[in-house]
Scaffold this motif. Structure first.
Motif, mmCIF file in Angstrom:
data_model
loop_
_atom_site.group_PDB
_atom_site.id
_atom_site.type_symbol
_atom_site.label_atom_id
_atom_site.label_comp_id
_atom_site.label_asym_id
_atom_site.label_seq_id
_atom_site.Cartn_x
_atom_site.Cartn_y
_atom_site.Cartn_z
ATOM 1 N N PRO A 51 0.800 -1.229 0.000
ATOM 2 C CA PRO A 51 0.000 0.000 0.000
ATOM 3 C C PRO A 51 0.830 1.276 0.000
ATOM 4 N N VAL A 52 2.036 1.226 0.576
ATOM 5 C CA VAL A 52 2.887 2.429 0.585
ATOM 6 C C VAL A 52 3.483 2.678 -0.796
ATOM 7 N N LEU A 53 4.026 1.629 -1.428
ATOM 8 C CA LEU A 53 4.679 1.802 -2.725
ATOM 9 C C LEU A 53 3.674 1.860 -3.865
ATOM 10 N N GLY A 54 2.516 1.242 -3.676
ATOM 11 C CA GLY A 54 1.517 1.226 -4.742
ATOM 12 C C GLY A 54 1.018 2.601 -5.127
ATOM 13 N N VAL A 55 1.115 3.565 -4.209
ATOM 14 C CA VAL A 55 0.618 4.903 -4.493
ATOM 15 C C VAL A 55 1.678 5.782 -5.162
ATOM 16 N N ARG A 56 2.931 5.337 -5.165
ATOM 17 C CA ARG A 56 3.978 6.251 -5.625
ATOM 18 C C ARG A 56 4.913 5.695 -6.695
ATOM 19 N N LEU A 57 4.746 4.468 -7.127
ATOM 20 C CA LEU A 57 5.610 3.938 -8.179
ATOM 21 C C LEU A 57 4.985 4.037 -9.564
ATOM 22 N N GLY A 58 3.720 4.462 -9.629
ATOM 23 C CA GLY A 58 3.081 4.692 -10.913
ATOM 24 C C GLY A 58 2.870 3.443 -11.746
ATOM 25 N N LEU A 59 2.578 2.322 -11.104
ATOM 26 C CA LEU A 59 2.385 1.063 -11.820
ATOM 27 C C LEU A 59 0.933 0.617 -11.721
ATOM 28 N N ALA A 60 0.483 -0.111 -12.738
ATOM 29 C CA ALA A 60 -0.841 -0.718 -12.670
ATOM 30 C C ALA A 60 -0.846 -1.754 -11.548
ATOM 31 N N PRO A 61 -2.025 -2.027 -10.944
ATOM 32 C CA PRO A 61 -2.068 -2.940 -9.793
ATOM 33 C C PRO A 61 -1.397 -4.285 -10.020
ATOM 34 N N ASP A 62 -1.663 -4.924 -11.155
ATOM 35 C CA ASP A 62 -1.061 -6.232 -11.414
ATOM 36 C C ASP A 62 0.451 -6.124 -11.571
ATOM 37 N N ALA A 63 0.888 -5.080 -12.299
ATOM 38 C CA ALA A 63 2.324 -4.891 -12.494
ATOM 39 C C ALA A 63 3.001 -4.540 -11.178
ATOM 40 N N ALA A 64 2.343 -3.739 -10.351
ATOM 41 C CA ALA A 64 2.929 -3.347 -9.071
ATOM 42 C C ALA A 64 3.154 -4.559 -8.180
ATOM 43 N N ARG A 65 2.178 -5.468 -8.169
ATOM 44 C CA ARG A 65 2.313 -6.668 -7.335
ATOM 45 C C ARG A 65 3.519 -7.500 -7.790
ATOM 46 N N PHE A 66 3.696 -7.634 -9.094
ATOM 47 C CA PHE A 66 4.809 -8.428 -9.639
ATOM 48 C C PHE A 66 6.149 -7.765 -9.328
ATOM 49 N N VAL A 67 6.231 -6.446 -9.570
ATOM 50 C CA VAL A 67 7.487 -5.723 -9.350
ATOM 51 C C VAL A 67 7.864 -5.716 -7.872
ATOM 52 N N LEU A 68 6.885 -5.479 -6.992
ATOM 53 C CA LEU A 68 7.184 -5.432 -5.566
ATOM 54 C C LEU A 68 7.611 -6.791 -5.042
ATOM 55 N N ASP A 69 7.014 -7.853 -5.557
ATOM 56 C CA ASP A 69 7.449 -9.190 -5.161
ATOM 57 C C ASP A 69 8.911 -9.412 -5.540
ATOM 58 N N GLN A 70 9.288 -8.947 -6.723
ATOM 59 C CA GLN A 70 10.678 -9.098 -7.161
ATOM 60 C C GLN A 70 11.625 -8.298 -6.272
ATOM 61 N N ILE A 71 11.234 -7.067 -5.948
ATOM 62 C CA ILE A 71 12.090 -6.210 -5.127
ATOM 63 C C ILE A 71 12.254 -6.785 -3.729
ATOM 64 N N LEU A 72 11.149 -7.213 -3.122
ATOM 65 C CA LEU A 72 11.215 -7.767 -1.758
ATOM 66 C C LEU A 72 12.022 -9.057 -1.731
ATOM 67 N N ALA A 73 11.927 -9.837 -2.808
ATOM 68 C CA ALA A 73 12.677 -11.086 -2.853
ATOM 69 C C ALA A 73 14.153 -10.857 -3.143
ATOM 70 N N GLY A 74 14.485 -9.735 -3.782
ATOM 71 C CA GLY A 74 15.862 -9.508 -4.211
ATOM 72 C C GLY A 74 16.738 -8.791 -3.196
ATOM 73 N N VAL A 75 16.153 -8.215 -2.150
ATOM 74 C CA VAL A 75 16.947 -7.504 -1.147
ATOM 75 C C VAL A 75 17.052 -8.376 0.101
ATOM 76 N N PRO A 76 18.277 -8.694 0.559
ATOM 77 C CA PRO A 76 18.441 -9.569 1.723
ATOM 78 C C PRO A 76 17.771 -8.997 2.969
ATOM 79 N N VAL A 77 17.092 -9.849 3.703
ATOM 80 C CA VAL A 77 16.403 -9.451 4.930
ATOM 81 C C VAL A 77 17.399 -9.475 6.079
ATOM 82 N N PRO A 78 17.503 -8.415 6.886
ATOM 83 C CA PRO A 78 18.459 -8.425 7.990
ATOM 84 C C PRO A 78 18.055 -9.436 9.057
ATOM 85 N N VAL A 79 19.057 -9.991 9.693
ATOM 86 C CA VAL A 79 18.827 -10.973 10.758
ATOM 87 C C VAL A 79 18.631 -10.228 12.081
#
Length: 318
Positions: free
Chosen positions: A290-318
Motif C-alpha cells: 500500500p505504501v509503494l503502490g501509491v507512488r511507483l506509478g504502476l498498474a495494480p497487477d504490475a505493481a504486485r509483480f514488481v514489488l514481489d521481485q524487489i522484496l525477494a531480491g533484497v536480503p532481509v536483515p537478521v
C-alpha cells in the motif's frame, strides 16, 4: 519505560492499549468484513499520513471516512470533487464585512479534522493542488495569510479506477503526499447478508458511532508511534529497498527520500498496532504494497509483480 538499543525510549507498556482496541472495533463495525483494510487505515492514521482509496462506488469509502471522524471525536467534512470546483471551495475565502469594513476569513472544509475528498481525480489540477499544502504542511494559505490546520488533520481521498472520461489523473507530486493506497473491495456473502439484516427498520444511512477516543488521545497515540524504535539494520533494509525500486527496470520513477520516510512511519505504526516497541523487517514488508503502490506509478497487477521481485531480491536483515 524500557530502553532500546536505538537510543530513544520505547513507548510505555500499554502500546497495544484499550484505545487502539476500541478504535479498531469502531471501524470494523462501520466497515464490515474488512479487518485487513481497517488495519491499514489505522496504520495510516497513526502514522499521520493520508489515504487514497481507489475503488468502485458504493463499497463503503464514505462510511469509513465518517466512522474515522466519529471514532476519534473529530469534525468531518466532505468535498464532492467536480470540474467546476475552485481552490477556495476547499481552503476557504475572505468575505468583506460591511459592518466592520474589514475582510473576514471563512474557513473551508479543509479545516475539519477528517476530510473526505470524493472522486478527487474529477476536479482540475489547480484545485487538486489546493490540497497539497494542507496535506504536507497542515496549513492553508489564503490571501497570503497562513492558517494552521488541526495537528491530526487526516485526508481520505477516493477515485474510481474504472471511469476515466473527464478525469484529471493525480500528478506524482500529489500522489507522493498520500501514505497509503488501498482498495476496499466487495464484501463476502455473509457480510452482505448481515448488512441487509441490519438495515431493516433503520431509517438512517450512517453507521458512525460515538467517539471512542478522548480529546488529545489521537495526538498522544501518534506521538507514541513516532517513538517506536527502528534499529540501524532495519533502516539499512529500508534504504536498500528504496534504492532497489530506482534500479528496477519495471519502475520509471523510483521511491523518493520522502517516500522512504513515509514507509518508515507506516512501519512504525504497524509495529505499534501489533503491540511491539520496535520495527521488524516483517513490518516493513507488510506495509510495502500500500505504501509503494501509491507512488511507483504502476498498474495494480504490475505493481504486485514488481514489488514481489524487489522484496525477494533484497536480503532481509537478521
Amino acid at each position: 519505560m524500557t530502553p532500546t538499543l536505538n537510543g530513544p525510549p520505547a513507548p510505555p507498556a500499554d502500546t497495544r492499549c484499550d484505545r487502539i482496541d476500541r478504535l479498531r472495533a469502531a471501524l470494523n463495525r462501520a466497515l464490515r468484513g474488512k479487518p485487513g483494510v481497517v488495519e491499514y487505515v489505522l496504520a495510516g492514521l497513526l502514522a499521520r499520513g493520508h489515504l487514497l482509496l481507489e475503488d468502485l462506488p458504493g463499497l463503503g469509502k464514505t462510511t469509513l471516512a465518517k466512522a474515522v471522524a466519529a471514532a476519534v471525536g473529530g469534525t468531518f467534512a466532505r468535498v464532492q470533487c467536480t470540474p467546476d470546483l475552485l481552490p477556495g471551495d476547499i481552503t476557504g475565502f475572505s468575505v468583506f464585512n460591511q459592518k466592520t469594513r474589514e475582510f473576514e476569513f471563512q474557513p473551508g472544509p479543509v479545516f475539519a479534522e477528517v476530510l473526505l475528498a470524493d472522486e478527487v481525480n474529477r476536479t482540475t489540477p489547480r484545485t487538486q493542488s489546493a490540497l497539497l499544502e494542507a496535506m504536507a504542511e497542515r496549513q492553508a494559505t489564503v490571501d497570503n495569510v497562513r492558517h494552521p490546520l488541526a495537528p491530526t488533520f487526516f485526508v481520505i481521498a477516493t477515485q474510481n479506477p474504472v471511469e476515466h472520461h473527464g478525469t484529471y489523473p493525480l500528478p506524482e507530486a500529489q500522489l507522493d503526499r498520500f501514505a497509503l493506497k488501498l482498495s476496499v473491495g466487495y464484501p463476502d456473502r455473509a457480510d452482505e447478508l448481515d448488512l441487509l439484516a441490519g438495515a431493516i427498520g433503520d431509517v438512517s444511512d450512517a453507521r458512525a458511532g460515538a467517539p471512542v477516543l478522548a480529546p488529545g488521545d489521537l495526538a498522544d497515540l501518534q506521538g507514541r508511534v513516532a517513538r517506536v524504535a527502528v534499529q540501524p539494520n532495519v533502516r539499512a533494509y529500508l534504504v536498500d529497498l528504496g534504492r532497489a525500486t530506482r534500479a528496477h527496470a519495471g519502475v520509471t520513477l523510483g521511491l523518493s527520500p520522502r517516500g522512504l520516510l513515509i514507509w518508515q512511519r507506516v512501519a512504525q505504526a504497524w509495529a505499534f498496532l501489533k503491540g511491539r516497541p520496535f520495527v521488524t523487517p516483517d513490518d516493513v514488508q507488510e506495509v510495502a504494497r500500500p505504501v509503494l503502490g501509491v507512488r511507483l506509478g504502476l498498474a495494480p497487477d504490475a505493481a504486485r509483480f514488481v514489488l514481489d521481485q524487489i522484496l525477494a531480491g533484497v536480503p532481509v536483515p537478521v
